[in-house]
Design an enzyme around this catalytic site. Sequence first.
Site, PDB file in Angstrom:
ATOM      1  N   LYS A 262     -19.164  38.572   0.422  1.00  0.00           N
ATOM      2  CA  LYS A 262     -18.219  37.891   1.325  1.00  0.00           C
ATOM      3  C   LYS A 262     -18.109  36.376   1.089  1.00  0.00           C
ATOM      4  CE  LYS A 262     -18.222  40.948   5.318  1.00  0.00           C
ATOM      5  NZ  LYS A 262     -18.350  40.975   6.771  1.00  0.00           N
TER       6      LYS A 262
ATOM      7  N   ASP B   1     -12.625  39.803  10.755  1.00  0.00           N
ATOM      8  CA  ASP B   1     -13.665  40.021  11.780  1.00  0.00           C
ATOM      9  C   ASP B   1     -13.404  39.160  13.024  1.00  0.00           C
ATOM     10  OD1 ASP B   1     -15.159  41.955  10.514  1.00  0.00           O
ATOM     11  OD2 ASP B   1     -16.516  40.536   9.545  1.00  0.00           O
TER      12      ASP B   1
HETATM   13  P1  NAP Z   1     -27.430  39.409   9.450  1.00  0.00           P
HETATM   14  O1  NAP Z   1     -26.576  38.436   8.719  1.00  0.00           O
HETATM   15  O2  NAP Z   1     -28.623  39.982   8.785  1.00  0.00           O
HETATM   16  O3  NAP Z   1     -27.910  38.675  10.806  1.00  0.00           O
HETATM   17  C1  NAP Z   1     -28.699  39.342  11.762  1.00  0.00           C
HETATM   18  C2  NAP Z   1     -29.139  38.389  12.874  1.00  0.00           C
HETATM   19  O4  NAP Z   1     -29.975  39.132  13.747  1.00  0.00           O
HETATM   20  C3  NAP Z   1     -29.951  37.192  12.395  1.00  0.00           C
HETATM   21  O5  NAP Z   1     -29.690  36.070  13.206  1.00  0.00           O
HETATM   22  C4  NAP Z   1     -31.377  37.650  12.564  1.00  0.00           C
HETATM   23  O6  NAP Z   1     -32.293  36.632  12.846  1.00  0.00           O
HETATM   24  C5  NAP Z   1     -31.268  38.510  13.804  1.00  0.00           C
HETATM   25  N1  NAP Z   1     -32.314  39.533  13.808  1.00  0.00           N
HETATM   26  C6  NAP Z   1     -32.666  40.358  12.797  1.00  0.00           C
HETATM   27  N2  NAP Z   1     -33.689  41.145  13.161  1.00  0.00           N
HETATM   28  C7  NAP Z   1     -33.998  40.788  14.442  1.00  0.00           C
HETATM   29  C8  NAP Z   1     -34.982  41.221  15.370  1.00  0.00           C
HETATM   30  N3  NAP Z   1     -35.857  42.162  15.064  1.00  0.00           N
HETATM   31  N4  NAP Z   1     -35.008  40.651  16.598  1.00  0.00           N
HETATM   32  C9  NAP Z   1     -34.130  39.687  16.912  1.00  0.00           C
HETATM   33  N5  NAP Z   1     -33.173  39.213  16.064  1.00  0.00           N
HETATM   34  C10 NAP Z   1     -33.121  39.770  14.852  1.00  0.00           C
HETATM   35  O7  NAP Z   1     -26.586  40.649   9.962  1.00  0.00           O
HETATM   36  P2  NAP Z   1     -25.022  40.660  10.355  1.00  0.00           P
HETATM   37  O8  NAP Z   1     -24.225  40.933   9.155  1.00  0.00           O
HETATM   38  O9  NAP Z   1     -24.734  39.440  11.153  1.00  0.00           O
HETATM   39  O10 NAP Z   1     -24.944  41.987  11.248  1.00  0.00           O
HETATM   40  C11 NAP Z   1     -25.538  42.054  12.534  1.00  0.00           C
HETATM   41  C12 NAP Z   1     -25.118  43.361  13.213  1.00  0.00           C
HETATM   42  O11 NAP Z   1     -23.714  43.353  13.473  1.00  0.00           O
HETATM   43  C13 NAP Z   1     -25.382  44.609  12.367  1.00  0.00           C
HETATM   44  O12 NAP Z   1     -25.833  45.631  13.208  1.00  0.00           O
HETATM   45  C14 NAP Z   1     -24.021  44.965  11.827  1.00  0.00           C
HETATM   46  O13 NAP Z   1     -23.872  46.354  11.568  1.00  0.00           O
HETATM   47  C15 NAP Z   1     -23.141  44.548  12.986  1.00  0.00           C
HETATM   48  N6  NAP Z   1     -21.763  44.248  12.584  1.00  0.00           N
HETATM   49  C16 NAP Z   1     -20.774  44.934  13.190  1.00  0.00           C
HETATM   50  C17 NAP Z   1     -19.457  44.668  12.872  1.00  0.00           C
HETATM   51  C18 NAP Z   1     -18.364  45.431  13.576  1.00  0.00           C
HETATM   52  O14 NAP Z   1     -17.226  45.409  13.091  1.00  0.00           O
HETATM   53  N7  NAP Z   1     -18.629  46.084  14.694  1.00  0.00           N
HETATM   54  C19 NAP Z   1     -19.152  43.697  11.908  1.00  0.00           C
HETATM   55  C20 NAP Z   1     -20.199  43.012  11.292  1.00  0.00           C
HETATM   56  C21 NAP Z   1     -21.509  43.298  11.638  1.00  0.00           C
HETATM   57  P3  NAP Z   1     -32.571  35.368  11.873  1.00  0.00           P
HETATM   58  O15 NAP Z   1     -31.400  34.455  12.089  1.00  0.00           O
HETATM   59  O16 NAP Z   1     -33.794  34.820  12.442  1.00  0.00           O
HETATM   60  O17 NAP Z   1     -32.680  35.906  10.493  1.00  0.00           O
END
Ligand code: NAP
Length: 276
Positions: free
Chosen positions: A70, A106
């Site tokens: 991305k 998004d």
């Molecule tokens: P990402 O870039 O890996 O970011 C995840 C975030 O969650 C980070 O801030 C991370 O903390 C935090 N995190 C990870 N493990 C954690 C834990 N055990 N406890 C508390 N916080 C935690 O992931 P992303 O791409 O943003 O995706 C996040 C979620 O959104 C996923 O489930 C994804 O499937 C979903 N999503 C959905 C859509 C949709 O269209 N519905 C679109 C995009 C994403 P740190 O900052 O400390 O690393």
Amino acid sequence: MMQMPGYCFGVTGWPLAQTLSPLLHNTGFQALDFPGVMFAWPVKLADLELFVNSVRLLNIRGCCITIPHKIAIMPLLDEICEDARNVGAVNTLFWRDGKLCGDNTDVMGFLAPLEAKSSFNGQVLLLGAGGAARAVCAGLKSLGLKDVFITSKSNKRQAQLAEKYAFTSVEWEKRYSLEAGLIINATPLGMLGENIGVSPYDFSHYPGKTPGIAYDLVYNPLETLFLANAAGHGWECISGLEMFYWQANAQFMRWTGDALPVASRLALEDALGLDI
Ligand code: NAP
């Protein structure tokens, strides 16, 4: 009989184990008799430039871009749309006036389901500060919201994100001190796999009296502990299916000029195991 020329679309990322984009878009193309077909193309980061050259050479009409491409794809394109510039990431390729453009749907996907919900007190708690949280922040900023509080467990990434949008960074341990009327889960907690059955927020600790809106970005499974717990405390709920569906709808409109038909929504709900 004369054949209509066909248009080729794709979704690319690495690895590309499970993607629902071909199901949604191909169902839409068929339902509308649009002569398009979407393929899944797993492409390694090292081959991304080659991939973009192939999109140009073969006149691929549009593409969904997923992790880890991305951000890396941005310098390889001719134009970047405003939402993608704001987020700093591209999730959609399309052509405009002969130029290969990158957009980020998004942001629209996040905003669309909120329009149908009640108003809230203007205060937002955003749990998570990763890639999805960036699109959420761009959306919240476009609504003119200022009282947005960002937290993540490691307290690593939220300060930079908060600074970019003039929002506030909050320590994870202090998340129950805020009376936010909109609480968003942008962490992977609750997702199928090792995080299933885990929630980043316990609504019994909410310090306010009036329930607000709980918005989960996780869509697999649809019924997460975060949303079940919120609903049990009287909160209005938005599941991750909504954001996923509406970001895909914005892609489909870019490519065909039409909204996704109801058949696509039903196919998505079916694939995610929703009773329909
Ligand atoms: P990402 O870039 O890996 O970011 C995840 C975030 O969650 C980070 O801030 C991370 O903390 C935090 N995190 C990870 N493990 C954690 C834990 N055990 N406890 C508390 N916080 C935690 O992931 P992303 O791409 O943003 O995706 C996040 C979620 O959104 C996923 O489930 C994804 O499937 C979903 N999503 C959905 C859509 C949709 O269209 N519905 C679109 C995009 C994403 P740190 O900052 O400390 O690393």
